[in-house]
Write a protein that holds these residues in place. Sequence first.
Motif, mmCIF file in Angstrom:
data_model
loop_
_atom_site.group_PDB
_atom_site.id
_atom_site.type_symbol
_atom_site.label_atom_id
_atom_site.label_comp_id
_atom_site.label_asym_id
_atom_site.label_seq_id
_atom_site.Cartn_x
_atom_site.Cartn_y
_atom_site.Cartn_z
ATOM 1 N N LEU A 155 0.975 -1.174 0.057
ATOM 2 C CA LEU A 155 -0.063 0.055 0.051
ATOM 3 C C LEU A 155 0.728 1.180 0.020
ATOM 4 N N LEU A 156 2.063 1.117 0.731
ATOM 5 C CA LEU A 156 2.701 2.395 0.674
ATOM 6 C C LEU A 156 3.418 2.783 -0.630
ATOM 7 N N LYS A 167 1.766 7.792 -6.237
ATOM 8 C CA LYS A 167 0.861 8.928 -6.571
ATOM 9 C C LYS A 167 1.255 10.199 -5.964
ATOM 10 N N ASP A 168 2.429 10.075 -4.885
ATOM 11 C CA ASP A 168 2.766 11.375 -4.451
ATOM 12 C C ASP A 168 3.992 11.037 -3.418
ATOM 13 N N ALA A 169 5.136 11.450 -4.006
ATOM 14 C CA ALA A 169 6.476 10.996 -3.302
ATOM 15 C C ALA A 169 6.511 11.554 -1.851
ATOM 16 N N MET A 170 5.403 12.396 -1.498
ATOM 17 C CA MET A 170 5.810 13.043 -0.079
ATOM 18 C C MET A 170 4.675 12.428 0.936
ATOM 19 N N LEU A 177 11.125 6.493 -8.582
ATOM 20 C CA LEU A 177 12.381 6.622 -7.667
ATOM 21 C C LEU A 177 13.051 8.008 -7.770
ATOM 22 N N LEU A 178 13.040 8.762 -8.871
ATOM 23 C CA LEU A 178 13.753 9.840 -8.877
ATOM 24 C C LEU A 178 12.938 11.001 -8.035
ATOM 25 N N THR A 179 11.946 10.839 -8.087
ATOM 26 C CA THR A 179 10.918 11.870 -7.253
ATOM 27 C C THR A 179 11.219 11.515 -5.777
ATOM 28 N N LEU A 180 11.621 10.502 -5.459
ATOM 29 C CA LEU A 180 11.942 10.109 -3.888
ATOM 30 C C LEU A 180 12.979 10.892 -3.341
ATOM 31 N N HIS A 181 14.045 11.592 -4.144
ATOM 32 C CA HIS A 181 15.167 12.142 -3.676
ATOM 33 C C HIS A 181 14.604 13.631 -3.002
ATOM 34 N N SER A 182 13.377 13.841 -3.529
ATOM 35 C CA SER A 182 12.958 15.096 -2.944
ATOM 36 C C SER A 182 12.052 14.980 -1.535
#
Length: 574
Positions: free
Chosen positions: A361-362, A368-371, A398-403
């Motif tokens: 689920l995570l 949908k939203d990296a934050m 994965l690239l958005t997770l860096h934010s």
Amino acid sequence: MSYEELDEKVEYLDLSHRSLGVEGVLDVLLDLSEDKIIKHVNLSYNIALEEFDDPKSVEYFIGKMKKYLSRNKTLTAIDLAGNYLFYHHPHPYNDHKKNYEKELTLALKETSISHIDLSENNMTGFKGRELDGFLFFMQNYMLKKKALQVRRTNLNSQGFLSLIHTLGVHSTLTYLDVSDNFGGLDPLGRNSSEGIQVFARALSQTPFLRTLKIARNFLRDNDAEHIANAIVFMPGFQDLDVSGNMLKHFSCRTIQRAICSHSITSYNPNDKTKKIGGFRDLDISGNNVGDGGIREICFAIERTKVLRRINLRNCGVTDDGGMQLIRVLQSNSTIEQIITEDNSMSPDVEIAVQAEVETNLLLLSLKKDAMAVNSHALPFETYHALLRKLKYLDDATLLTLHSNPTFVVPGADLTEALYLLSPPPRKQLIEEVVQASDSLVKRIERSREIAKRVDAEVRVGKRVLTWWRDIKKRKKMAALLNLTSKAVKINKEMHQLYDRSHETLDNNDDGSLGEGSEGSLIEDGESIHDGDRMIMTTITTSTAAGLPMMITDDAIGTGGQVLEQGSASSVPES
């Protein structure tokens, strides 16, 4: 809402358990007769048994319902469960002479209802032997409908034979709920697979059925095998509920084959934007399948990408079965729910199973939203499960997770796993190096100040250049206007000269310039024309008045002649 196939945005009116009575229900239907919004109304459990003791009251209710529903073309679903509609069947010892199932069938045929719930209405009598009205209803109404619920209707194996009339190749049924009946028993209460076998054969030929709920029907392994084999041939099937039966681990083997046969989705041939098929939901709770059954379910989980929910409540699963689930869930990212309550698993094993499911689920949330996820607040088991399952995310996610600052903590295991799967962008690496040195931070700040001044100067220069271009444009426009005014003035003077010369010609009717003139312009009686068209020509010779003369279009034409000092000369074409 009762029907899963109804759209989520459909208007739904729930008036169940309100004790409305016969008149109250009819008042609601009267109000809905002119309504154009409500599509699904729930009127379950509103009529008491005493209100239908009189045969006239039942006939009155069905007649009025037919009248009101036939007016409404918007209402497509109605729930009438638990209203004692058919508790009185024709019998020599009572006053009920009509078959109310047939009366209701004839009433509903004139309506737009395609989803109906007639559960707990005693359609087949108290012993399941009053099948005439039920069979008439299936043959004459349900063939082209979409959803049917007949829970607690005392359907035995013979009653299931009547259901085949709403199934088959011509059926449009998508939802069927026959839970809480006696499908695995004959009218005498003995085990019988005859009805289920015939029912499953018709089921296999039903192309649009997506949901089958056949819970608590005294089914055994051979009955489940017939149903599972039928599901293999149903292209759009998605949801199976066989909870509360008498199934063992052998049943899970046949169910596993049904799941694997629907392990991928396909596009609807009529609408390429929608997907169909894919076995999504399985409920086998209340069946003592044990660890052997869990082994078969795990085999199916490994080979499907569409299964979402599994209910394993009270299935006799021990820690051995729980460890099998943990092993297979570690390499799965699609399961969204597994219910493992009321089993013999230890709390630690059950927590580990739920941690794997929660991680899936995570992953959906992160897509949908990296934050959306705070890794610092995750339990230990869930944190390490997420650490293993980051590989199931696509490169863009994965690239958005860096934010997300909780995913880029220096030295954290999750950060190292993220960097291995997706190295951070060059900009982020430079920022990390800069932040580690005070001198670089100062240099960056000074460079930013210089850049701001340069940007300000550039903006001022652009404004000055724009101002200078505007001035040049204005000067050009002024010069153009000056030239235009001069041209207008010259044109006016030329016309004045023309008028004066024309007056001079009018005063010399003989064509001569008079005494003292130096020459003659036009011979007597001579006209200068070029067809019908006159051309303007300027002749710079002295007239009688000593002024130059302009001869315009309405004076002479091309090809005319001019006489100077008494001699003729050709006038050139202008």
